[in-house]
Design a protein around this motif. Structure first.
Motif, short mmCIF file in Angstrom:
data_model
loop_
_atom_site.label_atom_id
_atom_site.label_comp_id
_atom_site.label_asym_id
_atom_site.label_seq_id
_atom_site.Cartn_x
_atom_site.Cartn_y
_atom_site.Cartn_z
N UNK A 52 83.08 10.53 76.02
CA UNK A 52 81.89 11.10 76.08
C UNK A 52 82.32 12.59 76.45
N UNK A 53 81.84 13.58 75.76
CA UNK A 53 81.69 14.86 76.61
C UNK A 53 80.55 15.36 76.92
N UNK A 54 80.19 15.62 78.22
CA UNK A 54 79.20 16.31 78.72
C UNK A 54 79.00 17.62 79.18
N UNK A 55 77.73 18.13 79.13
CA UNK A 55 77.69 19.75 79.58
C UNK A 55 76.31 19.83 80.13
N UNK A 56 76.20 20.53 81.27
CA UNK A 56 75.04 20.56 81.98
C UNK A 56 74.20 21.73 81.37
N UNK A 57 73.29 21.49 81.05
CA UNK A 57 72.21 22.35 80.16
C UNK A 57 71.74 23.58 81.11
#
Length: 178
Positions: A52-57
Motif C-alpha cells: 500500500x502506498x498512502x498519501x495524506x490528501x
C-alpha cells in the motif's frame, strides 16, 4: 558496564539509522531493504503480499493554513493509525513527506483494502489540535501477483493507482491492475 554502554550506543545508532525521527516508523531506506528481504522470503515460500502506498490528501493546504506543527501532528496521527491497524509482521515506513508505504505479507487485495479503510477510520477518529481537521488519505494498492513483482515495481504500480485515487476525488483506495 562499558560493554552495556557500547551496546546501548550501537542500538541507539541503529534505531536512528533505520527509523523516521518524527513517526518512529521505518525510514525509506530501511523499509526498502526489509521489504526486499521479505519479498524474497515470500517468493521462496510461494506466498503473496500486497503493498500500500498512502498519501495524506491536501497536506500542503494543512501546513499553509495551520503551520508545520499541525502538519507534523497529522503525520504522527497517521503513523499511529497505521501502527494500530497493521499486524506485527507487516512493514510500515515513511516513504517521504506525507507518503507512507505498507507491506502486508500474505495479504491479498481485499485484506489490504480492509486495512487501508481501518487506517482511515482510526485517523478520522483521532483528536486533532483545536481548529485543525486531519486530512483524509488516498491509497494505491499493488499485489505481488503483478508481473515483475519486486518492491520497486510494486511501488510504481501502487503510485499509479494512488494517482488514480487522487483523480477520482481522493479519500479512497484504488487497486493496481497491471
Amino acid at each position: 558496564m562499558t560493554a552495556l554502554s557500547n551496546e546501548q550506543l550501537i542500538n541507539g545508532l541503529n534505531e536512528r539509522a533505520t527509523r523516521d525521527g518524527l513517526t518512529g516508523l521505518l525510514n525509506r531506506t530501511a523499509f526498502m531493504e526489509l521489504a526486499t528481504q521479505e519479498m524474497s522470503r515470500l517468493h521462496s515460500a510461494g506466498s503473496i503480499c500486497t503493498l500500500i502506498l498512502a498519501d495524506l490528501d491536501h497536506f500542503k493546504a494543512l501546513n499553509d493554513s495551520h503551520g508545520h506543527a499541525a502538519g507534523d501532528t497529522a503525520i504522527q496521527a497517521f503513523a499511529a493509525a497505521c501502527q494500530a491497524s497493521v499486524r506485527h509482521t507487516d512493514l510500515v515506513g515513511r516513504y517521504g513527506g506525507e507518503e507512507f508505504t505498507i507491506l502486508l505479507p500474505g495479504a491479498d487485495l481485499e485484506s489490504a483494502e480492509i486495512i487501508a479503510n481501518e487506517i482511515s477510520r482510526r485517523l478520522a477518529s483521532a483528536e486533532p489540535p483545536d481548529g485543525v481537521t486531519f486530512p483524509t488519505v488516498s491509497y494505491g494498492i499493488a499485489p505481488s501477483t503483478l508481473a515483475n513483482a519486486e518492491v520497486a515495481h510494486m511501488i510504481v504500480a501502487a503510485d499509479k493507482a494512488l494517482y488514480q485515487a487522487k483523480s477520482l476525488g481522493r479519500n479512497r483506495a484504488v487497486c493496481a491492475t497491471a
